[in-house]
Motif scaffolding. Sequence first.
Motif, PDB file in Angstrom:
ATOM      1  N   PHE A 197      -2.065  -0.826  -4.452  1.00  0.00           N
ATOM      2  CA  PHE A 197      -1.760  -2.212  -4.096  1.00  0.00           C
ATOM      3  C   PHE A 197      -1.961  -3.113  -5.311  1.00  0.00           C
TER       4      PHE A 197
ATOM      5  N   HIS B 184       0.839  -1.198   0.000  1.00  0.00           N
ATOM      6  CA  HIS B 184       0.000   0.000   0.000  1.00  0.00           C
ATOM      7  C   HIS B 184       0.878   1.253   0.000  1.00  0.00           C
TER       8      HIS B 184
ATOM      9  N   SER C 203      -6.626   0.804  -6.672  1.00  0.00           N
ATOM     10  CA  SER C 203      -5.657   0.920  -5.590  1.00  0.00           C
ATOM     11  C   SER C 203      -4.234   0.757  -6.109  1.00  0.00           C
TER      12      SER C 203
END
Length: 372
Positions: free
Chosen positions: A94, A37, A92
Amino acid sequence: MDITLIGGGLAGLAAALDLAQRGHRVALVERKQYPFHKVCGEYVSNEVLPYLRRLGADPAALGPAAITQFLLSSPGGRTLTAPLDLGGFGVSRFVLDDFLYQLAVARGVTFYLKSTVTDVAFDAAADQHVVSLADGRQLTARVVLGTYGKRANLDRQLQRGFFGQRSPYLGVKYHLRLPGFARDVIALHNFADGYAGISAIEADKLCFCYLTTRENLRRHGTIPAMEAEVLAKNPRLREILGAAEVLYPQPEVINEISFAPKQPVEQHILMVGDAAGLITPLCGNGMAMALHGAALAAAATHDFLTRKTTRAGMETAYARAWQAQFGARLRVGRAVQRLFGGPVLSELVVGGLRHWPGAVQALMQRTHGAEF
């Protein structure tokens, strides 16, 4: 190696893919292991889609949210809305960064993961760089790209001016679930000395990311206390904080976020993405700028490696292209940031812009680019 990239965020991964696609030998040094992240608003303007498709990296495979509307609220909860001309998508970091990493591995990019760069020295006689890693290894490269984000110890080693200036800002990010939140909207909510963005990403998740000051955190002691006492004074944020399900236990936090001007070339290193200059999160376009910067740096690097220009020519061409593409955007971003954060001024600005939709569109156009 032809090129070494320092940092494996969007700018580094896109530049690696671009340069590998052009036939160059590419190495990338990243201090973490994918996936991970990052503090990031996770909204990307659609201006990047043609470039990603040319790289064979169409994000449609990731199931991103399609974002077409913009909402802005003042600290007191007054709102204005506007359509996004080009629109954008939410995904995201991620997922997106790992997607680009896997593509780069498949295309022959050499990765040094869980590795930190401690020094970069340019050997003028050999016309190449020597990149030193913390574990004692050394990499040689004809071109080095600095793609390591907002701030790193390498900035200190390069004696970059902004590094010695304290910044009052810190960023915080969560992933949330919030049933009923419109998945086609990116919302920016002002509060005292800061602002928060929320928008949909893949699956049924939302990215919630805000910029505030260390003083706000110091005064209230903890992030939850600050959110309850400062952010929640905006009724829109109070509703989000009260109803949302937080999807990981601790937020991602980054300190010392500097919006001070930087140089796109430092000691023969081409700086790309946030390492070259950071637009305020209120303008919501840093991910697109990182990808566009990668395209500019890859083109300049390719011309040098194929002997179409000299090193000095490469550096000058990249610096000029970077300033032409992003210089005005960053200046507008810094000006816009000064209009928000203070409750009284923020209320006046949002109240005025509600009756001046043309000004809202003009501001968005000046912080976003065209398709490339």
